[in-house]
Design an enzyme around this catalytic site. Structure first.
Site, PDB file in Angstrom:
ATOM      1  N   SER A  12       0.817  -1.213   0.000  1.00  0.00           N
ATOM      2  CA  SER A  12       0.000   0.000   0.000  1.00  0.00           C
ATOM      3  C   SER A  12       0.852   1.264   0.000  1.00  0.00           C
ATOM      4  CB  SER A  12      -0.937   0.008   1.213  1.00  0.00           C
ATOM      5  OG  SER A  12      -0.202  -0.080   2.427  1.00  0.00           O
ATOM      6  N   ILE A  15       3.889   2.961  -5.016  1.00  0.00           N
ATOM      7  CA  ILE A  15       3.673   2.224  -6.257  1.00  0.00           C
ATOM      8  C   ILE A  15       2.339   1.492  -6.227  1.00  0.00           C
ATOM      9  CG2 ILE A  15       4.512   0.285  -7.642  1.00  0.00           C
ATOM     10  CD1 ILE A  15       7.327   1.170  -7.073  1.00  0.00           C
ATOM     11  N   CYS A 131      12.364  -0.003 -13.378  1.00  0.00           N
ATOM     12  CA  CYS A 131      11.856   1.160 -14.117  1.00  0.00           C
ATOM     13  C   CYS A 131      12.747   1.455 -15.319  1.00  0.00           C
ATOM     14  CB  CYS A 131      11.771   2.377 -13.200  1.00  0.00           C
ATOM     15  SG  CYS A 131      13.347   2.895 -12.449  1.00  0.00           S
ATOM     16  N   SER A 162      12.152  11.012  -6.233  1.00  0.00           N
ATOM     17  CA  SER A 162      11.303   9.893  -6.631  1.00  0.00           C
ATOM     18  C   SER A 162      11.911   8.552  -6.237  1.00  0.00           C
ATOM     19  CB  SER A 162      11.051   9.918  -8.144  1.00  0.00           C
ATOM     20  OG  SER A 162      12.223   9.545  -8.851  1.00  0.00           O
ATOM     21  N   GLY A 166      13.131   1.940  -0.788  1.00  0.00           N
ATOM     22  CA  GLY A 166      13.252   0.675  -1.511  1.00  0.00           C
ATOM     23  C   GLY A 166      14.195   0.783  -2.685  1.00  0.00           C
ATOM     24  N   THR A 167      14.054   1.860  -3.459  1.00  0.00           N
ATOM     25  CA  THR A 167      14.931   2.074  -4.612  1.00  0.00           C
ATOM     26  C   THR A 167      16.377   2.224  -4.169  1.00  0.00           C
ATOM     27  OG1 THR A 167      13.154   3.155  -5.857  1.00  0.00           O
ATOM     28  CG2 THR A 167      15.409   3.584  -6.576  1.00  0.00           C
ATOM     29  N   ARG A 168      16.596   3.018  -3.150  1.00  0.00           N
ATOM     30  CA  ARG A 168      17.960   3.280  -2.672  1.00  0.00           C
ATOM     31  C   ARG A 168      18.606   2.020  -2.100  1.00  0.00           C
ATOM     32  NH1 ARG A 168      18.854   8.880  -2.190  1.00  0.00           N
ATOM     33  NH2 ARG A 168      16.979  10.086  -2.698  1.00  0.00           N
TER      34      ARG A 168
END
Length: 311
Positions: A12, A15, A131, A162, A166-168
């Site tokens: 939740s 994304i 991505c 952005s 999680g991305t990092r």
């Protein structure tokens, strides 16, 4: 009679919430049946409740206990690689369920909807790569359709704002997964991926640079293949476009370049410059890197649902 396939989203966060809004607004063959999280106070679960979507804050275990579970056929996993392993372990015991994985777990095969959807129809778990992969692999594939690609390199530049935790935390996974998918899906003999977190203010939209080195070929044919692929992607990512016209450069045999794993090679270098602007459904427009993931997942789910409805 309901001609839609019921779906659930696990995760939740940004994304998952953006994907939920996309399905509610634009879903042609998909119907939101459940939004799953682990934080009862998350904005995603709150929004789902306001929009009339059933929710649980007990993760996949809570999903399995929901009244809607029996009718749900497709599950989108927007959690983390570790959580996906747990989620899939629970879901795979139900043979009528399919899962679209938006995490770096890559339990199932890499899938880029405009490139290899048909090749993965028999898989119940498919992975949406990254991505950068969703934005650039179609360009490598477009070149490869005209001339065999020896080497494909992509540089994905995204706004620092952005890039969430999680991305990092998954930078290494991003580069490794994307590079491997450049080879497996894009068709390059060797692939390389680089990600840049741009701290500029105001934040800039996602920019991607794709370099390919292929066998010498008709430049106009490659250009046409690229433009055709861009048009196909724009059907589900309207903010996807060429930032500049395609550029070419000959690498002569007498002046080859060295590429690790390939040695000294020559051929035709193609440079493709892209820009991805988000739709602004839940995430800001500059977060094109997140938008292309949710858009690609939605496109994949729609294709699965369309096939299920006619079977």
């Amino acid at each position: 009679m309901n001609h839609k396939i019921k779906v659930a989203i696990i995760g939740s966060g940004n994304i998952g919430t953006d994907l939920m809004i996309k399905i509610l607004r634009n879903g042609q063959h998909l119907e939101m049946a459940a939004m799953v999280g682990i934080d009862p106070n998350s904005d995603g679960l709150a929004r789902a409740n306001r929009m009339g979507v059933a929710t649980t804050h007990e993760g996949v275990d809570g999903l399995l206990k929901m009244e809607a579970w029996e009718d749900i056929k497709i599950i989108f996993d927007a959690t983390s690689a570790k959580a996906h392993l747990y989620n899939w372990d629970k879901i795979q015991t139900f043979p009528d369920k399919r899962i679209i994985d938006l995490t770096p777990a890559a339990v199932g095969p890499y899938l880029v909807p405009v490139v290899n959807f048909e090749e993965n129809l028999d898989h119940r778990n498919v992975n949406m790569v990254t991505c950068g992969g969703q934005a650039t692999i179609p360009m490598v594939a477009a070149v490869n359709q005209v001339s065999p690609v020896l080497y494909g390199e992509i540089v994905a530049s995204i706004a620092s704002k952005s890039a969430g935790p999680g991305t990092r935390a998954n930078i290494d996974e991003f580069t490794e997964t994307t590079a491997l998918a450049i080879e497996k899906v894009g068709g390059a003999r060797r692939g390389k991926a680089i990600i840049v977190l741009n701290p500029a203010e105001p934040p800039l939209v996602m920019r991607d640079t794709v370099f390919t080195l292929s066998e010498p070929a008709d430049r106009e044919a490659i250009r046409e293949s690229i433009h055709k692929m861009v048009q196909e992607i724009q059907k589900y990512v309207p903010g996807y476009q060429l930032h500049q016209e395609v550029q070419f450069e000959d690498i002569p045999a007498e002046e080859p370049v060295f590429i690790e794993g390939l040695g000294k090679v020559s051929g035709l270098k193609t440079t493709i410059l892209l820009q991805v602007k988000g739709a602004g459904h839940y995430l800001p427009e500059y977060a094109g890197n997140l938008d292309i993931m949710t858009s690609a997942a939605l496109a994949t789910g729609e294709k699965m649902a369309a096939l299920a409805l006619v079977s």
